[in-house]
Design an enzyme around this catalytic site. Sequence first.
Site, mmCIF file in Angstrom:
data_model
loop_
_atom_site.group_PDB
_atom_site.id
_atom_site.type_symbol
_atom_site.label_atom_id
_atom_site.label_comp_id
_atom_site.label_asym_id
_atom_site.label_seq_id
_atom_site.Cartn_x
_atom_site.Cartn_y
_atom_site.Cartn_z
ATOM 1 N N GLY A 145 1.148 -1.912 -0.254
ATOM 2 C CA GLY A 145 0.473 -0.184 0.216
ATOM 3 C C GLY A 145 1.654 0.776 -0.051
ATOM 4 N N GLU A 146 0.505 2.106 1.005
ATOM 5 C CA GLU A 146 1.440 3.442 0.923
ATOM 6 C C GLU A 146 1.813 3.425 2.381
ATOM 7 O OE1 GLU A 146 3.096 6.704 1.095
ATOM 8 O OE2 GLU A 146 2.637 5.611 -1.359
ATOM 9 N N SER A 147 2.961 2.924 2.421
ATOM 10 C CA SER A 147 3.893 3.337 3.706
ATOM 11 C C SER A 147 3.320 4.383 5.189
ATOM 12 C CB SER A 147 4.734 2.982 4.190
ATOM 13 O OG SER A 147 5.538 4.006 3.429
ATOM 14 N N CYS B 232 5.882 -5.043 0.339
ATOM 15 C CA CYS B 232 6.692 -3.649 -0.064
ATOM 16 C C CYS B 232 6.060 -2.581 1.413
ATOM 17 C CB CYS B 232 5.648 -3.856 -0.928
ATOM 18 S SG CYS B 232 5.791 -2.480 -2.591
ATOM 19 N N ARG C 115 12.884 3.501 -0.221
ATOM 20 C CA ARG C 115 11.509 3.704 -1.034
ATOM 21 C C ARG C 115 11.624 3.879 -2.165
ATOM 22 N NH1 ARG C 115 7.414 7.888 1.670
ATOM 23 N NH2 ARG C 115 6.352 6.952 0.470
ATOM 24 N N ILE D 280 5.877 -3.346 -7.130
ATOM 25 C CA ILE D 280 5.279 -2.304 -7.617
ATOM 26 C C ILE D 280 5.694 -1.204 -7.009
ATOM 27 C CG2 ILE D 280 3.226 -1.350 -7.692
ATOM 28 C CD1 ILE D 280 2.209 -4.400 -7.326
ATOM 29 N N ARG D 281 6.635 -0.338 -7.309
ATOM 30 C CA ARG D 281 7.146 1.463 -6.662
ATOM 31 C C ARG D 281 7.923 0.595 -5.764
ATOM 32 N NH1 ARG D 281 5.206 6.248 -5.089
ATOM 33 N NH2 ARG D 281 3.093 5.278 -3.886
ATOM 34 N N HIS E 181 5.616 -8.849 -3.996
ATOM 35 C CA HIS E 181 4.253 -9.263 -3.781
ATOM 36 C C HIS E 181 3.671 -9.847 -3.734
ATOM 37 C CE1 HIS E 181 2.351 -5.006 -2.867
ATOM 38 N NE2 HIS E 181 3.485 -4.550 -3.862
ATOM 39 N N GLU F 249 1.542 -12.364 -2.350
ATOM 40 C CA GLU F 249 -0.055 -12.342 -2.430
ATOM 41 C C GLU F 249 -0.570 -11.282 -3.867
ATOM 42 O OE1 GLU F 249 1.920 -10.010 -1.538
ATOM 43 O OE2 GLU F 249 0.438 -7.556 -1.237
HETATM 44 N N1 GLN Z 1 5.377 3.037 -2.551
HETATM 45 C C1 GLN Z 1 5.335 2.344 -1.937
HETATM 46 C C2 GLN Z 1 5.287 2.741 -0.195
HETATM 47 O O1 GLN Z 1 6.621 3.890 0.116
HETATM 48 C C3 GLN Z 1 5.075 0.504 -1.236
HETATM 49 C C4 GLN Z 1 4.287 0.356 -2.736
HETATM 50 C C5 GLN Z 1 3.404 -1.016 -2.466
HETATM 51 O O2 GLN Z 1 3.369 -1.312 -1.701
HETATM 52 N N2 GLN Z 1 3.368 -1.295 -3.193
HETATM 53 O O3 GLN Z 1 5.189 2.812 0.930
#
Ligand code: GLN
Length: 196
Positions: A46-48, A78, A104, A133-134, A170, A172
Amino acid sequence: MKVGILALQGDFIEHAHMLRRMGHESVEVRLPQHLDGLEALILPGGESTTFGWLATRYGLIEPLRRFIHSGKPVWGTCAGLIFLAKDVGRDQVTLGVMDIRVARNAFGRQVDSFVAPLNVKGLSGGPFTGVFIRAPVIESVAPHVEVLCTLADGTIVAARQDHMLATSFHPELTDDPRLHALFLGLQLPTADHAVF
Ligand code: GLN
């Protein structure tokens, strides 16, 4: 096995689907009381920074730390990996429980996402498909942290510290349950990890 998945934001549903396929009940964790009775915990992608912000607002930071310090298996994928880390090289709220330094978005932007075959220590049955993914990378680990997987250039993308597992990618989002099975076996080092 009753497994919690942090469900503030991110791809918690995909972890729940994988666990259901494996025959495990999962619980969405949004509030401190949702941790009661859990035997393991997953922090999804997700987005930390959003995890840090929402977990602070919901009074979850200390309960999550206590849960992890109790020795039950925890796995960050992630953004979840970032949330576990002690050092993310910038000012953001993390749980700060794993002795790793993380960078990150280390591979670039969302469009630079990629898939790579990975050899993960402890996984038999051939390469594991890593979905990045990113994604973050682990820049360095303390001596007591075990590196489980690197890319061809040596970049660390999975590590384990005692009962804590962290992957940049990931699992999952694949059909492959092997890492989930490895995780669920973390508390029981003598048990047969292969649940399939
Ligand atoms: N780029 C996100 C972060 O820095 C992590 C991306 C992800 O969980 N796929 O939080």
